[in-house]
Design an enzyme around this catalytic site. Structure first.
Site, PDB file in Angstrom:
ATOM      1  N   GLU A 286     -16.658  19.977  -5.581  1.00  0.00           N
ATOM      2  CA  GLU A 286     -17.564  18.841  -5.774  1.00  0.00           C
ATOM      3  C   GLU A 286     -18.231  18.928  -7.141  1.00  0.00           C
ATOM      4  O   GLU A 286     -18.290  17.948  -7.889  1.00  0.00           O
ATOM      5  CB  GLU A 286     -18.632  18.833  -4.679  1.00  0.00           C
ATOM      6  CG  GLU A 286     -19.721  17.791  -4.879  1.00  0.00           C
ATOM      7  CD  GLU A 286     -20.841  17.910  -3.864  1.00  0.00           C
ATOM      8  OE1 GLU A 286     -21.888  17.275  -4.077  1.00  0.00           O
ATOM      9  OE2 GLU A 286     -20.676  18.630  -2.857  1.00  0.00           O
ATOM     10  N   GLU A 411     -31.502  24.319 -11.656  1.00  0.00           N
ATOM     11  CA  GLU A 411     -32.099  25.618 -11.361  1.00  0.00           C
ATOM     12  C   GLU A 411     -31.238  26.415 -10.386  1.00  0.00           C
ATOM     13  O   GLU A 411     -31.010  27.623 -10.572  1.00  0.00           O
ATOM     14  CB  GLU A 411     -33.506  25.421 -10.785  1.00  0.00           C
ATOM     15  CG  GLU A 411     -34.530  24.887 -11.780  1.00  0.00           C
ATOM     16  CD  GLU A 411     -34.379  23.402 -12.077  1.00  0.00           C
ATOM     17  OE1 GLU A 411     -34.958  22.939 -13.079  1.00  0.00           O
ATOM     18  OE2 GLU A 411     -33.672  22.696 -11.322  1.00  0.00           O
TER      19      GLU A 411
END
Length: 426
Positions: A286, A411
């Site tokens: 993905e 992050e």
């Protein structure tokens, strides 16, 4: 003495009587109908891959480009179903699916190329394409049994059905294993209760890959997750109102609601309690395929910015001849090309069976952050015109920002890469 209000009124009236700015209108028309060339010899593509890009780009300029700005402004793609069937006829919806189910039998590099070209025209439609072709279709290809593949793939690949994947929840985004959607076994069905949130294609999807907890006592919790194939119209399954997003407008997103929704046990995708393996292996791919989205957005910024810099004049010359503008052109171009090489090479490696988690996270981390910066630079190059919605620069920025959040935040991607290196030293 004339008052300030009277003078202002005169100026406004005078401005309204002026004819449209020909340079502005002309540039918009020009950019809608032409693109900068992409040097795929440098990008290392073979002739078939070059032809794929050209074919898809030509199709999109005719069938999508004229609507792209309206899709964003209205937050609605009115002829989505018709367009999806056109993509199916073009053969790009099931680009990685086997030919026997109607797919094209190509690789992830080709999937990235199509994702890039659609996103070049409309980031929103590109995102919907990625959710359909990779998150839904590819998961069924990789994990479905023969019955499931024969039942769902042909209509997803033809564009008759729209697909989606449902992983995140209101309190389970990055910490997806903490999901609360529960699936309880009752006879030959599982009864699902709970919800999913931020689901791309959710309002439109006919077929969805949904992750749920089948064992809430499992230790670790990841062992209690199972993937299911859910169909639109199953009793107890509904969708909430589509969300009003900052960007990716026209790529419909919503909350999914499950209230005693009965899903046949035959619709388990993969194996009971093994959903995390479906999830994590699919997440790598993905991230790889979605990295084509930022590439397309960066190319779109260049498509609009470079010609503008060579048409707009200031101080007696084209502003593209000023060194500061040359520097911005160089920065935007080199960021795009560096990202392209990284994404394409990781895609080639995955096609050859060498798919690494840290590089799949790396390609979308780097390309997403570069896309945001390139979009900001594009706005700066156009100055005041970059800040008005007659030009699509604001759309590019709003769309680019999604890729720093979706499919794992920047992050989290940094954590994934760092942990991969730490694992090498255990």
């Amino acid at each position: 003495m004339a008052t300030a209000a009277w003078l202002l009124g005169r100026r406004v009236a005078s401005w309204r009587m002026r004819p449209p700015l020909q340079s502005l209108a002309g540039l918009i028309t020009q950019r809608t109908n032409s693109l900068l060339p992409v040097d795929d010899a440098v990008n290392g593509l073979n002739e078939e891959q070059k032809q794929l890009r050209q074919t898809v780009a030509k199709f999109l300029q005719e069938h999508l480009a004229p609507q792209a700005q309206e899709i964003d402004q209205s937050n609605e793609f009115k002829n989505l179903r018709e367009f999806w069937k056109q993509l199916g006829n073009l053969g790009v919806l099931g680009i990685t699916a086997p030919v026997q189910y109607g797919g094209s039998g190509l690789g992830f590099l080709e999937n990235v190329l199509v994702m890039e070209e659609i996103s070049r025209v409309s980031g929103a439609v590109g995102l919907s394409y990625g959710a359909h072709s990779n998150l839904c279709i590819n998961q069924i290809v990789r994990n479905g049994n023969e019955t499931q593949k024969e039942k769902y793939l042909p209509k997803l690949i033809s564009g008759e059905y729209i697909g989606a994947l449902a992983m995140s929840e209101p309190n389970a985004g990055s910490d997806v294993v903490s999901m609360k959607l529960k699936a309880e076994k009752k006879g030959d069905h599982y009864v699902l209760n709970g919800n999913k949130f931020w689901i791309t294609n959710g309002p439109d999807a006919d077929v969805l890959v949904v992750y749920a907890k089948t064992d809430v006592t499992a230790v670790p919790a990841s062992r209690g997750i199972t993937a299911f194939i859910v169909e639109k119209g199953m009793p107890g399954f509904s969708t909430s109102k589509k969300l009003d997003k900052l960007g990716m407008r026209g790529s419909n997103t919503c909350e999914l609601v499950f209230e005693d929704c009965e899903v046949p046990a035959a619709n388990i995708l993969g194996h009971l309690g093994k959903g995390v393996y479906v999830l994590m292996s699919g997440l790598d791919l993905e991230r790889l395929v979605l990295a084509g989205g930022p590439l397309g957005i960066m190319q779109a910024v260049l498509d609009h910015t470079i010609p503008y810099l060579h048409m707009r004049e200031a101080f007696g010359q084209k502003i593209g001849h000023f060194q500061l503008m040359q520097g911005k052109m160089a920065d935007m171009y080199t960021r795009l090309m560096a990202c392209r090489q990284y994404v394409y090479n990781v895609a080639k490696a995955c096609d050859e069976g060498h798919c690494t988690t840290k590089d799949c996270a790396g390609v979308i981390l780097y390309s997403a952050e570069c896309a945001t910066q390139v979009a900001l630079d594009g706005i700066q190059c156009l100055g005041g015109n970059g800040y008005i919605n007659d030009f699509p620069m604001g759309r590019f920025l709003r769309d680019a920002k999604l890729y720093e959040i979706g499919a794992g935040t920047s992050e989290v991607r940094r954590l994934v890469i760092g942990r991969a290196f730490n694992a090498d030293f255990h």
